[in-house]
Design a protein around this motif. Structure first.
Motif, PDB file in Angstrom:
ATOM      1  N   MET A   1       0.830  -1.189   0.000  1.00 19.42           N
ATOM      2  CA  MET A   1       0.000   0.000   0.000  1.00 19.42           C
ATOM      3  C   MET A   1       0.878   1.257   0.000  1.00 19.42           C
ATOM      4  O   MET A   1       0.593   2.202  -0.729  1.00 19.42           O
ATOM      5  N   ILE A   2       1.929   1.260   0.805  1.00 21.72           N
ATOM      6  CA  ILE A   2       2.808   2.424   0.863  1.00 21.72           C
ATOM      7  C   ILE A   2       3.424   2.701  -0.511  1.00 21.72           C
ATOM      8  O   ILE A   2       3.513   3.848  -0.933  1.00 21.72           O
ATOM      9  N   TYR A   3       3.811   1.639  -1.224  1.00 14.02           N
ATOM     10  CA  TYR A   3       4.394   1.814  -2.550  1.00 14.02           C
ATOM     11  C   TYR A   3       3.415   2.515  -3.492  1.00 14.02           C
ATOM     12  O   TYR A   3       3.778   3.459  -4.206  1.00 14.02           O
ATOM     13  N   ILE A   4       2.170   2.088  -3.484  1.00 13.46           N
ATOM     14  CA  ILE A   4       1.154   2.663  -4.368  1.00 13.46           C
ATOM     15  C   ILE A   4       0.914   4.130  -4.029  1.00 13.46           C
ATOM     16  O   ILE A   4       0.868   4.992  -4.912  1.00 13.46           O
ATOM     17  N   SER A   6       2.957   6.155  -2.375  1.00 13.29           N
ATOM     18  CA  SER A   6       4.172   6.918  -2.661  1.00 13.29           C
ATOM     19  C   SER A   6       4.323   7.187  -4.148  1.00 13.29           C
ATOM     20  O   SER A   6       4.693   8.291  -4.551  1.00 13.29           O
ATOM     21  N   LYS A   7       4.051   6.188  -4.963  1.00 13.18           N
ATOM     22  CA  LYS A   7       4.171   6.369  -6.405  1.00 13.18           C
ATOM     23  C   LYS A   7       3.187   7.425  -6.908  1.00 13.18           C
ATOM     24  O   LYS A   7       3.553   8.305  -7.690  1.00 13.18           O
ATOM     25  N   ALA A   8       1.954   7.358  -6.455  1.00 17.07           N
ATOM     26  CA  ALA A   8       0.955   8.353  -6.862  1.00 17.07           C
ATOM     27  C   ALA A   8       1.367   9.747  -6.402  1.00 17.07           C
ATOM     28  O   ALA A   8       1.264  10.721  -7.149  1.00 17.07           O
ATOM     29  N   TYR A   9       1.853   9.831  -5.173  1.00 15.67           N
ATOM     30  CA  TYR A   9       2.284  11.122  -4.626  1.00 15.67           C
ATOM     31  C   TYR A   9       3.448  11.680  -5.445  1.00 15.67           C
ATOM     32  O   TYR A   9       3.441  12.847  -5.833  1.00 15.67           O
ATOM     33  N   MET A  10       4.447  10.844  -5.732  1.00 16.75           N
ATOM     34  CA  MET A  10       5.608  11.322  -6.469  1.00 16.75           C
ATOM     35  C   MET A  10       5.253  11.700  -7.904  1.00 16.75           C
ATOM     36  O   MET A  10       5.780  12.685  -8.431  1.00 16.75           O
ATOM     37  N   ASN A  11       4.362  10.954  -8.528  1.00 16.37           N
ATOM     38  CA  ASN A  11       3.919  11.338  -9.874  1.00 16.37           C
ATOM     39  C   ASN A  11       3.284  12.717  -9.841  1.00 16.37           C
ATOM     40  O   ASN A  11       3.522  13.551 -10.717  1.00 16.37           O
ATOM     41  N   HIS A  51      -3.486  12.143  10.963  1.00 14.77           N
ATOM     42  CA  HIS A  51      -2.634  11.962   9.786  1.00 14.77           C
ATOM     43  C   HIS A  51      -3.460  11.490   8.587  1.00 14.77           C
ATOM     44  O   HIS A  51      -3.315  12.001   7.479  1.00 14.77           O
ATOM     45  N   PHE A  52      -4.326  10.525   8.806  1.00 10.02           N
ATOM     46  CA  PHE A  52      -5.176  10.029   7.720  1.00 10.02           C
ATOM     47  C   PHE A  52      -6.142  11.113   7.238  1.00 10.02           C
ATOM     48  O   PHE A  52      -6.422  11.214   6.047  1.00 10.02           O
ATOM     49  N   GLU A  53      -6.626  11.924   8.155  1.00  4.05           N
ATOM     50  CA  GLU A  53      -7.519  13.022   7.765  1.00  4.05           C
ATOM     51  C   GLU A  53      -6.776  14.026   6.891  1.00  4.05           C
ATOM     52  O   GLU A  53      -7.300  14.509   5.897  1.00  4.05           O
ATOM     53  N   PHE A  54      -5.540  14.336   7.259  1.00  2.00           N
ATOM     54  CA  PHE A  54      -4.721  15.225   6.436  1.00  2.00           C
ATOM     55  C   PHE A  54      -4.559  14.626   5.034  1.00  2.00           C
ATOM     56  O   PHE A  54      -4.707  15.311   4.030  1.00  2.00           O
ATOM     57  N   GLY A  55      -4.244  13.320   4.982  1.00  2.00           N
ATOM     58  CA  GLY A  55      -4.070  12.644   3.699  1.00  2.00           C
ATOM     59  C   GLY A  55      -5.324  12.673   2.856  1.00  2.00           C
ATOM     60  O   GLY A  55      -5.268  12.880   1.634  1.00  2.00           O
ATOM     61  N   ARG A  56      -6.469  12.483   3.494  1.00  5.18           N
ATOM     62  CA  ARG A  56      -7.739  12.517   2.771  1.00  5.18           C
ATOM     63  C   ARG A  56      -7.967  13.895   2.161  1.00  5.18           C
ATOM     64  O   ARG A  56      -8.310  14.026   0.982  1.00  5.18           O
ATOM     65  N   LYS A  57      -7.743  14.944   2.949  1.00  3.54           N
ATOM     66  CA  LYS A  57      -7.932  16.306   2.448  1.00  3.54           C
ATOM     67  C   LYS A  57      -6.917  16.632   1.349  1.00  3.54           C
ATOM     68  O   LYS A  57      -7.249  17.270   0.355  1.00  3.54           O
ATOM     69  N   PHE A  58      -5.679  16.193   1.547  1.00  2.00           N
ATOM     70  CA  PHE A  58      -4.634  16.412   0.548  1.00  2.00           C
ATOM     71  C   PHE A  58      -5.018  15.748  -0.771  1.00  2.00           C
ATOM     72  O   PHE A  58      -4.917  16.355  -1.834  1.00  2.00           O
TER      73      PHE A  58
END
Length: 65
Positions: A1-4, A6-11, A51-58
């Motif tokens: 899951m972290i890989y997916i 991270s890849k989406a974030y970096m793209n 942290h998850f809430e931040f990620g959701r909003k991001f």
């Protein structure tokens, strides 16, 4: 899951219209780690929820255009 994630974030990060999130986000990771080290399960749980809430909003802001 972290890989997916991270890849989406970096793209997205390397795209031309990316605006960097608050650099305090890294501090959140460190806080969670410290709470785990201190065996403070309740506060670690709360920090992870934040942290998850931040990620959701991001994700809504940067990936759901």
């Amino acid at each position: 899951m972290i890989y997916i994630i991270s890849k989406a974030y970096m793209n997205r990060y390397w795209s031309s219209d990316f605006i960097s999130p608050d650099l305090g986000h890294h501090a959140t990771h460190m806080r969670i780690l410290e709470l785990i080290r201190n065996h403070d399960a309740e506060q670690a749980r709360k920090a992870m929820i934040e942290h998850f809430e931040f990620g959701r909003k991001f994700n809504q802001l940067y990936f759901n255009r």
